[in-house]
Design a protein around this motif. Structure first.
Motif, short mmCIF file in Angstrom:
data_model
loop_
_atom_site.label_atom_id
_atom_site.label_comp_id
_atom_site.label_asym_id
_atom_site.label_seq_id
_atom_site.Cartn_x
_atom_site.Cartn_y
_atom_site.Cartn_z
N LEU A 161 9.87 5.36 16.09
CA LEU A 161 10.39 4.05 16.47
C LEU A 161 10.03 2.93 15.51
O LEU A 161 10.67 1.88 15.52
CB LEU A 161 9.86 3.67 17.86
CG LEU A 161 10.20 4.60 19.02
CD1 LEU A 161 9.32 4.28 20.22
CD2 LEU A 161 11.67 4.46 19.39
N ALA A 162 9.00 3.13 14.69
CA ALA A 162 8.48 2.02 13.89
C ALA A 162 8.28 2.42 12.44
O ALA A 162 7.90 3.56 12.13
CB ALA A 162 7.15 1.54 14.48
N ASP A 163 8.55 1.46 11.55
CA ASP A 163 8.29 1.61 10.12
C ASP A 163 8.99 2.83 9.53
O ASP A 163 8.42 3.56 8.72
CB ASP A 163 6.79 1.67 9.86
CG ASP A 163 6.43 1.38 8.41
OD1 ASP A 163 7.16 0.59 7.77
OD2 ASP A 163 5.45 1.95 7.91
N LEU A 164 10.24 3.03 9.94
CA LEU A 164 11.01 4.18 9.46
C LEU A 164 11.78 3.82 8.19
O LEU A 164 12.41 2.75 8.13
CB LEU A 164 12.02 4.61 10.52
CG LEU A 164 11.46 5.22 11.81
CD1 LEU A 164 12.55 5.25 12.87
CD2 LEU A 164 10.95 6.63 11.54
N PRO A 165 11.78 4.67 7.18
CA PRO A 165 12.72 4.46 6.08
C PRO A 165 14.13 4.53 6.64
O PRO A 165 14.41 5.33 7.54
CB PRO A 165 12.42 5.63 5.13
CG PRO A 165 11.78 6.67 5.99
CD PRO A 165 11.02 5.94 7.05
N ALA A 166 15.00 3.67 6.14
CA ALA A 166 16.30 3.54 6.81
C ALA A 166 17.42 3.34 5.81
O ALA A 166 17.20 3.01 4.64
CB ALA A 166 16.26 2.36 7.79
N LEU A 167 18.63 3.55 6.30
CA LEU A 167 19.84 3.30 5.51
C LEU A 167 20.93 2.78 6.43
O LEU A 167 20.89 2.97 7.65
CB LEU A 167 20.29 4.56 4.78
CG LEU A 167 20.66 5.79 5.59
CD1 LEU A 167 22.12 5.75 6.06
CD2 LEU A 167 20.45 7.06 4.77
N GLY A 277 16.56 1.19 0.98
CA GLY A 277 15.42 0.46 0.44
C GLY A 277 14.78 -0.48 1.43
O GLY A 277 14.18 -1.49 1.04
N PHE A 278 14.88 -0.20 2.72
CA PHE A 278 14.22 -1.02 3.72
C PHE A 278 13.65 -0.11 4.80
O PHE A 278 13.95 1.08 4.87
CB PHE A 278 15.20 -2.03 4.34
CG PHE A 278 16.35 -1.41 5.10
CD1 PHE A 278 16.28 -1.23 6.48
CD2 PHE A 278 17.50 -1.00 4.45
CE1 PHE A 278 17.33 -0.66 7.18
CE2 PHE A 278 18.56 -0.44 5.15
CZ PHE A 278 18.47 -0.27 6.51
N ARG A 296 12.64 -5.57 20.00
CA ARG A 296 12.81 -6.54 18.92
C ARG A 296 13.03 -5.73 17.66
O ARG A 296 12.08 -5.36 16.96
CB ARG A 296 11.58 -7.44 18.80
CG ARG A 296 11.72 -8.57 17.76
CD ARG A 296 12.64 -9.67 18.25
NE ARG A 296 12.77 -10.76 17.30
CZ ARG A 296 12.03 -11.88 17.33
NH1 ARG A 296 11.08 -12.03 18.25
NH2 ARG A 296 12.24 -12.84 16.45
N ALA A 297 14.26 -5.40 17.38
CA ALA A 297 14.58 -4.59 16.21
C ALA A 297 14.59 -5.48 14.97
O ALA A 297 15.13 -6.58 14.98
CB ALA A 297 15.94 -3.92 16.38
N PHE A 298 13.99 -4.97 13.90
CA PHE A 298 13.98 -5.72 12.65
C PHE A 298 13.82 -4.77 11.48
O PHE A 298 13.45 -3.61 11.63
CB PHE A 298 12.86 -6.77 12.64
CG PHE A 298 11.47 -6.20 12.67
CD1 PHE A 298 10.77 -5.92 11.50
CD2 PHE A 298 10.83 -5.94 13.88
CE1 PHE A 298 9.49 -5.40 11.53
CE2 PHE A 298 9.55 -5.41 13.92
CZ PHE A 298 8.88 -5.14 12.74
N ALA A 299 14.13 -5.29 10.30
CA ALA A 299 13.98 -4.53 9.07
C ALA A 299 13.07 -5.28 8.11
O ALA A 299 13.06 -6.51 8.08
CB ALA A 299 15.33 -4.29 8.42
N VAL A 300 12.32 -4.52 7.35
CA VAL A 300 11.53 -5.06 6.24
C VAL A 300 12.20 -4.59 4.96
O VAL A 300 12.28 -3.39 4.70
CB VAL A 300 10.07 -4.58 6.29
CG1 VAL A 300 9.28 -5.17 5.13
CG2 VAL A 300 9.42 -4.95 7.62
N ALA A 303 11.79 -5.93 -2.26
CA ALA A 303 12.38 -6.84 -3.24
C ALA A 303 13.43 -6.14 -4.09
O ALA A 303 14.44 -6.71 -4.45
CB ALA A 303 11.30 -7.43 -4.14
N ARG A 304 13.21 -4.88 -4.42
CA ARG A 304 14.16 -4.15 -5.25
C ARG A 304 14.32 -2.74 -4.68
O ARG A 304 13.70 -1.79 -5.14
CB ARG A 304 13.68 -4.08 -6.70
CG ARG A 304 14.73 -3.54 -7.67
CD ARG A 304 14.18 -3.47 -9.08
NE ARG A 304 13.90 -4.77 -9.62
CZ ARG A 304 14.80 -5.52 -10.24
NH1 ARG A 304 16.03 -5.10 -10.38
NH2 ARG A 304 14.47 -6.70 -10.72
N PRO A 305 15.16 -2.59 -3.65
CA PRO A 305 15.30 -1.29 -3.01
C PRO A 305 16.02 -0.29 -3.89
O PRO A 305 16.88 -0.66 -4.69
CB PRO A 305 16.12 -1.59 -1.76
CG PRO A 305 16.88 -2.82 -2.10
CD PRO A 305 16.01 -3.61 -3.03
#
Length: 312
Positions: A161-167, A277-278, A296-300, A303-305
């Motif tokens: 659920l958390a801190d997953l590499p995503a696309l 890259g997030f 509370r869904a969000f992405a991190v 700077a250069r994915p």
């Protein structure tokens, strides 16, 4: 930051015989001044072609359009450091998420005025109360939403659920059914896969529940399971087809949740994300006995994915 894509026809001749032709192909390019030779090299890289003898480019134009994640073109830096991207709808009193379900009610349990009787002079607090169903706003479905004996909100590990590499999968405008052919170019193993349909623009309106709302097909869901996706999200009203033609079947929910893959529905703001890259988070409270709850869904965003997907 303005991004560009080339639109062109191409004829590929292979050194060992045979060929390939594309018409109106769209491809990420680094700038509007890209040459035919550079475009040919990007096409070969993007498609992973081997034994290419010659590439002929014709009918070329360059348009301003967000990158979709073509191989060989890095996503532009975001301007220093990392940034957070909000991906959840705001929950407000009386809002409608699904038209046939009750809206949340937000009231006072302890008002500021009443609290003054409990505390020292000049000290006041507010304790609110919310009465809502679990399927409100942007929420996560855990396996117990579909299967009685499966893990619930308290049982799903945080690493799902958390801190997953995503696309992000950019779904073409006007496309309802997201199937395996749209998903096949992506490397989804261990990643959160976020389906960007643009349907969140209708959230809070009657159009949000219209019969042309996009969804993930059962075939597409099965492909994501087999490919090892860690989580699947969508910015539409449901990950399944909700029209009468679906006859109440929920193949996407069934396939994903049976495989232990959480589902996040009613996302918003996916257009602000790069293709890759997030990292993605959609963690609910740890409530035992419930299978669904707002997040509370969000992405991190880095700077250069990097760029690893190959959609067009």
């Amino acid at each position: 930051m303005v991004e560009y894509r080339a639109v062109f026809d191409a004829e590929v001749v292979f050194a060992n015989g045979g060929g390939l032709r594309t018409d109106g192909f769209r491809l990420d390019v680094p700038d509007p001044e890209v040459t035919d030779d550079e475009l040919a090299a990007l096409l070969v890289r993007h498609l992973g072609l081997l034994m290419v003898g010659e590439v002929r480019i014709s009918n070329r134009s360059v348009v301003e359009e967000p990158h979709k994640g073509g191989r060989g073109v890095a996503t532009a830096p975001t301007g220093g450091g990392r940034r957070l991207v909000e991906l959840s709808h705001e929950i407000t009193d009386g809002m409608v998420t699904l038209p046939d379900l009750p809206a949340p009610r937000i009231t006072d349990w302890l008002s500021r005025e009443a609290s003054r009787q409990r505390y020292a002079p000049g000290v006041e607090f507010h304790i609110a109360r919310i009465d809502m169903i679990a399927n409100t706003g942007t929420y996560v479905d855990t396996p117990s939403h579909r299967f009685a004996a499966a893990p619930d909100l308290a049982g799903v590990p945080l690493d799902r659920l958390a801190d997953l590499p995503a696309l992000v999968v950019r779904v073409p405008a006007g496309t309802r059914a997201v199937d395996r052919l749209l998903l096949a170019p992506y490397q989804v193993a261990g990643r959160a896969v976020l389906l960007h349909t643009g349907w969140d623009a209708h959230f809070g309106t009657d159009a949000y529940a219209a019969p042309d709302a996009p969804y993930l097909t059962g075939d597409g869901a099965s492909w994501l399971v087999d490919a090892g996706a860690a989580l699947v999200g969508i910015d539409s009203i449901n990950i399944d087809d909700m029209t009468p033609a679906a006859a109440g079947e929920r193949p996407a929910h069934t396939a994903l949740l049976a495989a232990g893959i959480p589902i996040v529905e009613h996302l918003t703001g996916l257009g602000a994300l790069p293709p890759t890259g997030f990292r993605f988070t959609a963690a609910p409270p740890r409530v035992a006995g419930m299978g669904t709850f707002p997040v509370r869904a969000f992405a991190v965003v880095d700077a250069r994915p990097p760029s690893t997907s190959v959609d067009r």
